[in-house]
Scaffold this motif. Sequence first.
Motif, PDB file in Angstrom:
ATOM      1  N   GLY A 138     -51.864 -86.585  90.840  1.00  0.00           N
ATOM      2  CA  GLY A 138     -53.145 -87.521  90.629  1.00  0.00           C
ATOM      3  C   GLY A 138     -54.270 -86.366  90.499  1.00  0.00           C
ATOM      4  N   ARG A 139     -54.137 -84.969  90.254  1.00  0.00           N
ATOM      5  CA  ARG A 139     -55.382 -84.095  90.075  1.00  0.00           C
ATOM      6  C   ARG A 139     -54.667 -83.043  89.191  1.00  0.00           C
ATOM      7  N   ASP A 140     -55.620 -82.364  88.838  1.00  0.00           N
ATOM      8  CA  ASP A 140     -55.414 -80.943  88.115  1.00  0.00           C
ATOM      9  C   ASP A 140     -54.826 -79.873  88.839  1.00  0.00           C
ATOM     10  N   ALA A 141     -53.986 -78.975  88.235  1.00  0.00           N
ATOM     11  CA  ALA A 141     -53.734 -77.970  89.016  1.00  0.00           C
ATOM     12  C   ALA A 141     -54.628 -76.841  89.210  1.00  0.00           C
ATOM     13  N   THR A 142     -54.682 -75.942  90.042  1.00  0.00           N
ATOM     14  CA  THR A 142     -55.514 -74.728  90.052  1.00  0.00           C
ATOM     15  C   THR A 142     -54.896 -73.634  89.191  1.00  0.00           C
ATOM     16  N   GLU A 143     -55.846 -72.767  88.845  1.00  0.00           N
ATOM     17  CA  GLU A 143     -55.234 -71.475  88.166  1.00  0.00           C
ATOM     18  C   GLU A 143     -54.003 -70.911  88.672  1.00  0.00           C
ATOM     19  N   GLU A 144     -53.990 -70.534  90.109  1.00  0.00           N
ATOM     20  CA  GLU A 144     -52.935 -70.180  90.779  1.00  0.00           C
ATOM     21  C   GLU A 144     -51.640 -70.809  90.834  1.00  0.00           C
ATOM     22  N   GLU A 145     -51.882 -72.124  91.011  1.00  0.00           N
ATOM     23  CA  GLU A 145     -50.748 -73.268  90.781  1.00  0.00           C
ATOM     24  C   GLU A 145     -50.166 -73.407  89.440  1.00  0.00           C
ATOM     25  N   LEU A 146     -50.952 -73.144  88.543  1.00  0.00           N
ATOM     26  CA  LEU A 146     -50.584 -73.168  87.053  1.00  0.00           C
ATOM     27  C   LEU A 146     -49.824 -71.943  86.942  1.00  0.00           C
ATOM     28  N   ALA A 147     -50.386 -70.786  87.232  1.00  0.00           N
ATOM     29  CA  ALA A 147     -49.387 -69.447  87.099  1.00  0.00           C
ATOM     30  C   ALA A 147     -48.034 -69.559  87.824  1.00  0.00           C
ATOM     31  N   ARG A 148     -48.193 -69.775  89.032  1.00  0.00           N
ATOM     32  CA  ARG A 148     -46.842 -69.850  89.651  1.00  0.00           C
ATOM     33  C   ARG A 148     -45.724 -71.082  88.878  1.00  0.00           C
ATOM     34  N   ALA A 149     -46.322 -72.067  88.540  1.00  0.00           N
ATOM     35  CA  ALA A 149     -45.557 -73.358  88.018  1.00  0.00           C
ATOM     36  C   ALA A 149     -44.989 -72.464  86.503  1.00  0.00           C
ATOM     37  N   LYS A 150     -45.908 -71.859  85.936  1.00  0.00           N
ATOM     38  CA  LYS A 150     -45.177 -71.267  84.665  1.00  0.00           C
ATOM     39  C   LYS A 150     -44.117 -70.524  85.060  1.00  0.00           C
ATOM     40  N   SER A 151     -44.155 -69.558  85.709  1.00  0.00           N
ATOM     41  CA  SER A 151     -43.061 -68.836  86.299  1.00  0.00           C
ATOM     42  C   SER A 151     -41.918 -69.412  86.572  1.00  0.00           C
ATOM     43  N   LEU A 152     -41.733 -70.378  87.446  1.00  0.00           N
ATOM     44  CA  LEU A 152     -40.838 -71.435  87.901  1.00  0.00           C
ATOM     45  C   LEU A 152     -40.141 -72.120  86.635  1.00  0.00           C
ATOM     46  N   VAL A 153     -40.993 -72.736  85.887  1.00  0.00           N
ATOM     47  CA  VAL A 153     -40.452 -73.684  84.764  1.00  0.00           C
ATOM     48  C   VAL A 153     -39.738 -72.149  83.578  1.00  0.00           C
ATOM     49  N   SER A 154     -40.341 -71.220  83.363  1.00  0.00           N
ATOM     50  CA  SER A 154     -39.579 -70.342  82.591  1.00  0.00           C
ATOM     51  C   SER A 154     -38.496 -69.817  83.096  1.00  0.00           C
ATOM     52  N   GLU A 155     -38.290 -69.746  84.327  1.00  0.00           N
ATOM     53  CA  GLU A 155     -36.968 -69.246  84.845  1.00  0.00           C
ATOM     54  C   GLU A 155     -35.885 -70.265  85.339  1.00  0.00           C
ATOM     55  N   HIS A 156     -36.423 -71.354  85.623  1.00  0.00           N
ATOM     56  CA  HIS A 156     -35.494 -72.712  86.119  1.00  0.00           C
ATOM     57  C   HIS A 156     -35.647 -73.972  85.406  1.00  0.00           C
TER      58      HIS A 156
END
Length: 963
Positions: A926-944
């Motif tokens: 229910g909220r926007d992700a922070t810049e740090e959360e977005l960066a980590r999430a992109k890494s996770l999505v690209s790998e898994h």
Amino acid sequence: MQSETRTRSATIPAGRILKAGIGGVLLFLAAAAECLGETAEVTFDADVRPALVRRCGACHTSPGAQQDLRVDTVEALLRGGESGPAVIPGDPDASLVVLQVTGEKPAMPPVGEPLEPRAVAALKAWIEAGAKAGAESSEVATSPDWWSLQPRLEAAPPPTSERWTRSPIDAFLLAALRTKGLAPSPEASRRELIRRLTYDLHGLPPTAEQIRTFEQDTHPGSYERLVDRLLASPAYGERWGRHWLDVVRFGESNGYEQNHLRENAWPFRDWVIGAFNQDKPFHDMIVEQLAGDQIADGDLEIEAATGFLVAGPHDTVGIKNPAGEAQKRANHLDDMIMATGSAFLGLTVHCARCHDHKFDPISNEDYYRLQAVFAGVWHGSRIWEEPERLATFRAAAAGYREDAERHEAAMSSLRETVQSRLASEREDILGAYRPSVDQRGTEEAFAPVETRFIRLAVTASTGGRNAVELDELSVWTAGRESRNVALSGLVTASSTRVDSARPDTYSPRNLVDGQFDKRWISAPGLPAWVQIELPAVEWIHRVEWSSDKLGGFGGRYVRPQPEEYAVEVSMDGQAWTKVATSQGRLPYSEQDRERLLLNAVLDSDDRQRYAHHEGARDRARRQLARLPKPRTAFAGKFQQPDGPTRIMVRGDPMNQGAQVEPGSLSALTGLLAGFELPKDAPEGERRLALARWIASDQNALTARVIVNRIWMHHFGSAIVRNPSDFGINGGEPTHPQLLDWLAARLVRQHQWRLKPLHREIVLSSAYRQSSSFRSEAAAVDRDNAYLWRFSPRRLSAEEVRDSVLAASGALDRRMGGPGFRLYRYTVDNVATYYPSEEVSQPSHRRSVYHQHARSVRPGLLGEFDCPDSSLPAPRRISTTTPLQALALLNGGFSIDQSNRLAHRALETSGDNPDRAIGEAWRLVLGRDATEEELARAKSLVSEHGAESLARALFNSNEFLYVF
């Protein structure tokens, strides 16, 4: 029991109680004598047990007590619990129970007032004297003076000028906080408030848009408008209806050994949800659940409410002796008494089944007065249909029934004319036929024939069944040394009944194993066939088969076996030749044999007349069978009791004692006038009288109990710790004046309506507090009993599952009607429930519509502590286990919903993978992700992959907890 000569005086000053040394013991004994009276003898039952039960009984009396320690008997204290003996006779200073209840900050009880100095002195004196049980050890002094059995306190909110107090609720709480040297917490953020409110009132998360709108709405009254919107939504009834279903042990199977599903129990569930959504006054809900049929005959909505009476387990296994059946009936009535007493009155009335209640002033006679009230209630279904539709059905059914009876009378008349011929020619007629098929074994012999393939083709089975069961099929060669060549053959069948849990159970291979302990069962629908391919061409002359060769069912069950069939042979498996048929065999059923005999003795004209009437009768019966059946609801069956109710001595239904009349509990005479009915009072009047007595405005106990339940679900802890036990074992309220003020408000201002009560509670400053932890406050009140903050909580099982569905976009908001199942259900005398992956669309409704079966806790719901409905669950437990994380990470439901969430996020973001990550955050948290959360999430999505991110979000504390 308390001695009348025993005296009482002042309590022991704290400085007079010393902890060590002989001098300390002597001073303690002197002080105890001063406190208790010089000549008083301290006894466990009169001086020790009442205090221990009152202060410690909530956790340490019933079986399953915390730390396995009970304090209600001498034997239990001497035995102790996980930490060893609680009492060392003669040595109070070494006794654990003394160490726990003494000191500047006693460890026990963790909530509420500590043991009074006088009670501590009595405890020590009793231990010092040897901790003897005494002659009274089997009795407990019960008192009608217990707080919950008294009229409501006419409490006024304490005066305060604090700006923090938005309502009288806050004034009561603030006064109690001050007595502990505590202060309330600041207000929670608007994001926390809307999420807290939406889960509390709906059991679902707010959307990101709803959160954003509320955060930006700074106009006066925005919070109040949010509360009103949430209370007006149908989701409110689904959320709070689930709480009530827990209290009343609602389950949709019978429980016990057979545990068959109740396919028509759902009308009661729908009534509960509807009653909350309509804001039906709670005293009306009580009357409808106990006697809805008496106040609204023909009103389907209200009549469904009596499902409360039979919502509990029901033993459906027949018992072939009177004592067993009487005990079973007594158990069923006990369930109704238990549910009524605990749900509405917060009293453990069922504890008085065998003797007077050990703690509360509920007599054995009181218990049987309530049993007399319910003596005419039986588990089962009754017609639940609109009067007009039911009248139409009954008229049509009567017409078809009369038609069938008229033609049956004509057939009987024709049979009467040939009775003498039937008697004299019976043996000759039947003797012209071959024996009928036999489930122990049927044989067909024929002239030797050379073949490679043999097939048994079945067009009709015994009993008119549409399937076939066989346990062996043998093929015998011609010649002197005949042998069964089927054993080495390859067997195939037209169809086999599916049993995915045991795929080999009904395989046709069972027919050629030379054993008779396994079966082939064809799938429903005839014709059916079973075929054997021999390894080589053989000359055969006989085929045998059986459906119950060993007679294992002892005649109790006749398996459907071939009755009309053909034995066929083939050299290539393509062109078939019949070598034997069922033609010329006697019919299997006695009815079919009588028809054969009748046709043999009637002349041509009478045979035609008989056939005409038989056909017309059968058509009328088929038309009757095709009529839409009236709906039924599992809401109980009511009949006048066949005799008076008697006390069962020591709970034994075969040991009848004094007769009792239907009536109320004598323990509540201090609250309101009781009632007593004649022993032959009409069944319905009994339940209606009890319902109105419980629901009376003068019954302070009823209002206290429901107010306490509402409070508990909003704040996480109840004012009275055990919400279904307001007796001595349930303890005393932390805020007695607030409880009675709320109960009075419910009855007088709100006219028993619950929505205004919810509104009053959630508008308070106490409810709006932050959940931030404060170590200095926790040191004083570690359990937050005085509400110095809002207690965070983990989502309930239903909230977890429904929130996952809401985030993925799969949630189906259809309300009412038959529920869905998260298991596969089979019945073979007893019910068996197999786990299901629960990924189909019908299972995407809110979890309150799941068809809960007793002793079955499927998938995610079971892992997150959804209770078994075999017993009431007035207060749910919340555990933390590795299986919960594994279920959310690797369970079939979680993987399916994670895939759906990933696709939804990608679609909503216009197929932009980076934007989809932010969209997933908004959908789940229910909220926007922070810049740090977005960066980590992109890494996770690209790998898994995006699905892994979805599963991670579903496992986050931010998703699983309300703060």
